[in-house]
Design an enzyme around this catalytic site. Structure first.
Site, short mmCIF file in Angstrom:
data_model
loop_
_atom_site.label_atom_id
_atom_site.label_comp_id
_atom_site.label_asym_id
_atom_site.label_seq_id
_atom_site.Cartn_x
_atom_site.Cartn_y
_atom_site.Cartn_z
N HIS A 267 0.85 -1.19 0.00
CA HIS A 267 0.00 0.00 0.00
C HIS A 267 0.88 1.23 0.00
CE1 HIS A 267 -3.10 2.88 1.20
NE2 HIS A 267 -3.95 1.98 0.73
N GLU A 329 -7.92 -5.11 -0.07
CA GLU A 329 -8.48 -5.88 -1.18
C GLU A 329 -8.47 -7.38 -0.92
OE1 GLU A 329 -9.99 -4.07 -2.98
OE2 GLU A 329 -8.87 -2.76 -4.30
N1 ACO Z 1 3.84 -7.67 -4.81
C1 ACO Z 1 5.17 -7.67 -5.11
N2 ACO Z 1 5.95 -6.59 -5.07
C2 ACO Z 1 5.37 -5.45 -4.71
C3 ACO Z 1 4.02 -5.35 -4.36
C4 ACO Z 1 3.23 -6.52 -4.42
N3 ACO Z 1 1.95 -6.53 -4.11
N4 ACO Z 1 3.74 -4.07 -4.03
C5 ACO Z 1 4.86 -3.37 -4.19
N5 ACO Z 1 5.86 -4.20 -4.58
C6 ACO Z 1 7.25 -3.85 -4.80
C7 ACO Z 1 7.43 -3.07 -6.09
O1 ACO Z 1 7.66 -3.93 -7.18
C8 ACO Z 1 8.63 -2.22 -5.77
O2 ACO Z 1 9.78 -3.04 -5.84
P1 ACO Z 1 11.17 -2.44 -6.40
O3 ACO Z 1 11.48 -1.27 -5.52
O4 ACO Z 1 12.10 -3.59 -6.26
O5 ACO Z 1 10.89 -2.02 -7.80
C9 ACO Z 1 8.44 -1.91 -4.27
O6 ACO Z 1 7.65 -2.97 -3.74
C10 ACO Z 1 7.74 -0.59 -4.02
O7 ACO Z 1 6.57 -0.55 -4.83
P2 ACO Z 1 5.88 0.76 -5.35
O8 ACO Z 1 5.21 0.46 -6.63
O9 ACO Z 1 6.81 1.92 -5.28
O10 ACO Z 1 4.83 1.00 -4.23
P3 ACO Z 1 3.57 1.93 -4.39
O11 ACO Z 1 3.44 2.67 -3.13
O12 ACO Z 1 3.58 2.72 -5.63
O13 ACO Z 1 2.48 0.81 -4.61
C11 ACO Z 1 0.59 -0.48 -4.65
C12 ACO Z 1 1.37 0.59 -3.87
C13 ACO Z 1 0.26 0.05 -6.04
C14 ACO Z 1 -0.71 -0.76 -3.90
C15 ACO Z 1 1.44 -1.76 -4.76
O14 ACO Z 1 1.78 -2.25 -3.48
C16 ACO Z 1 0.76 -2.87 -5.57
O15 ACO Z 1 0.87 -2.87 -6.79
N6 ACO Z 1 0.04 -3.82 -4.91
C17 ACO Z 1 -0.67 -4.83 -5.61
C18 ACO Z 1 -2.00 -4.29 -6.11
C19 ACO Z 1 -3.02 -4.06 -5.00
O16 ACO Z 1 -3.15 -4.85 -4.08
N7 ACO Z 1 -3.75 -2.93 -5.12
C20 ACO Z 1 -4.76 -2.54 -4.15
C21 ACO Z 1 -4.25 -1.45 -3.27
S1 ACO Z 1 -5.41 -1.04 -1.98
C22 ACO Z 1 -6.49 0.07 -2.72
O17 ACO Z 1 -6.19 0.80 -3.61
C23 ACO Z 1 -7.89 0.07 -2.21
#
Ligand code: ACO
Length: 392
Positions: A267, A329
């Site tokens: 998140h 989620e």
């Molecule tokens: N699985 C694997 N790796 C992940 C995940 C995940 N669920 N979430 C983040 N990471 C990794 C990224 O690949 C990144 O790795 P890196 O630095 O090696 O490239 C690192 O963690 C940081 O990720 P960011 O994309 O910078 O984190 P951000 O704050 O932008 O993302 C997000 C938040 C979009 C929710 C992300 O965690 C994600 O894609 N989760 C999966 C989708 C999801 O569950 N969405 C629902 C969110 S809740 C809502 O909106 C109601």
């Protein structure tokens, strides 16, 4: 090909670009506070756990829209207004029927339908349009779900509350109190969440002095994306695909080895377990505990817990220091599945709850009167010589 000569200059003293706007405070709000470090969500003064356990959806919507909990009289009047606004305008129903014939995905159909929710309300004012948007969202979702199955929409039942009526219209059956309460808990849990992407989209739109219908239609577009509200379907698919707790670790490891994201984890703000995941996991457990016939759901609950445990451990191993924890989620999927909703209705159902938050944020934004207009840093060329089309 002739390449024009150009010069790129960037002033040395520019502040850093915040591509995802992290840490940028763009609004003051009384609606909700997301304390990501401590995993605490406050909605209009109340911890989410209190509202989820004690309040009704209409009460929470009133709280957000009018800034205080309603008295009994105010609540009854508000609930009556919502009931009166439930019936969809005829063109909305026709649009949904045409969309169903083309098997348009539910979120797209809902976005189109929401754009027509005020067709019968010309000059009625923002309060009436807000009531229509709030009241009609679940009606449109349920009507569309029925149309997709070649079944006629079930007319709303004015004796049922917002959540119970939604389930009734979906399933053509009055829900049990436990099912209605489980859905209501979900709708309250997701009702508002700081300046999330869809809420920000709504505020940007309303800040241009556009209208509520446009703001909500734009918010629906933002909510649809898998990085925002589109994750619960894939999260549940993943649990089903795993099928057995023993397979969780190798399955998730293979996904992470391929560089894929695990849906339902991570998140932007929460760096500990999303408090909404706790509320929903408890609600799912309670729902599944009551009916003997729902053994399959109970097994699914146990499997989901096992997948969660494995995912959190592996995410710590693969992404150390990122604090990737369970988000809302993951348990949304389990709860809504337990209520008999198909996965393609998960995000539309999220929208049913979040509409109240969008509308309240629009109100706040309107009160500021301020256009939202950030800046960008130009990184292109300057003074590029013009080359006529045939000479390129
Ligand atoms: N699985 C694997 N790796 C992940 C995940 C995940 N669920 N979430 C983040 N990471 C990794 C990224 O690949 C990144 O790795 P890196 O630095 O090696 O490239 C690192 O963690 C940081 O990720 P960011 O994309 O910078 O984190 P951000 O704050 O932008 O993302 C997000 C938040 C979009 C929710 C992300 O965690 C994600 O894609 N989760 C999966 C989708 C999801 O569950 N969405 C629902 C969110 S809740 C809502 O909106 C109601």
């Amino acid at each position: 090909m002739h390449v024009a000569e150009s010069v790129t200059t960037a002033p040395a003293t520019n502040p850093p670009v915040r591509a995802g706007l992290e840490g940028v405070i763009a609004a003051e709000t009384r609606l909700s506070e997301v304390d990501g470090a401590h995993g605490k969500l406050t909605i209009a003064g109340f911890p989410v756990e209190v509202l989820a356990a004690r309040a009704g959806f209409e009460e929470v919507a009133y709280l957000l829209l009018y800034g205080a909990l309603p008295t009994r009289t105010q609540l009854d009047a508000f609930a009556t207004t919502l009931v009166e606004h439930r019936p969809l305008p005829a063109p909305t129903l026709a649009l949904l029927a045409a969309a169903a014939q083309r098997s348009v995905p539910p979120m797209d159909a809902l976005r189109m339908a929401a754009g027509t929710f005020d067709l019968d309300l010309s000059d009625a004012g923002d309060d009436a349009v807000a009531a229509a948007l709030l009241a009609r969202m679940p009606v449109a979702v349920a009507a569309y779900a029925r149309l997709l199955q070649d079944a006629p929409p079930v007319p709303p039942d004015p004796t049922l509350g917002h959540a119970a009526n939604f389930l009734y219209m979906l399933q053509d059956d009055v829900p049990t109190d436990a099912a209605a309460r489980a859905l209501e808990t979900y709708l309250i849990t997701v009702v508002d969440h700081g300046l999330n992407a869809s809420t920000f989209a709504a505020r940007v739109i309303i800040a241009t002095r556009s209208d509520l219908v446009s703001a909500v239609a734009g918010a629906l577009g933002a909510l649809k994306g898998p990085l925002h509200g589109g994750a619960p379907g894939p999260a549940l698919d993943m649990v089903f695909e795993i099928g057995d707790a023993a397979r969780a670790e190798p399955f998730l490891r293979a996904k992470l080895d391929r560089g894929e994201r695990l849906m339902g984890f991570g998140h932007r703000v929460y760096k500990v377990r999303d408090p909404r995941a706790d509320v929903l996991s408890r609600a799912a457990q309670e729902l599944f505990a009551i009916a003997d016939a729902q053994d399959a759901n109970r097994q699914l609950y146990a499997l989901t817990r096992a997948v969660e445990e494995s995912a959190v451990t592996l995410l710590a191993e693969y992404k150390p220091g990122r604090n990737l924890q369970t988000n809302v989620e993951f348990y949304t999927a389990l709860l809504l599945h337990g209520l008999g909703l198909p996965t393609d209705l998960f995000t539309p159902t999220f929208a049913v709850g979040r509409t109240a938050g969008w509308l309240a944020h629009c109100r706040e934004q309107q009160a500021t009167g301020r256009l939202i207009r950030p800046s960008s840093r130009y990184v292109g060329a300057f003074d590029t010589p013009w080359v006529e089309v045939d000479a390129r």
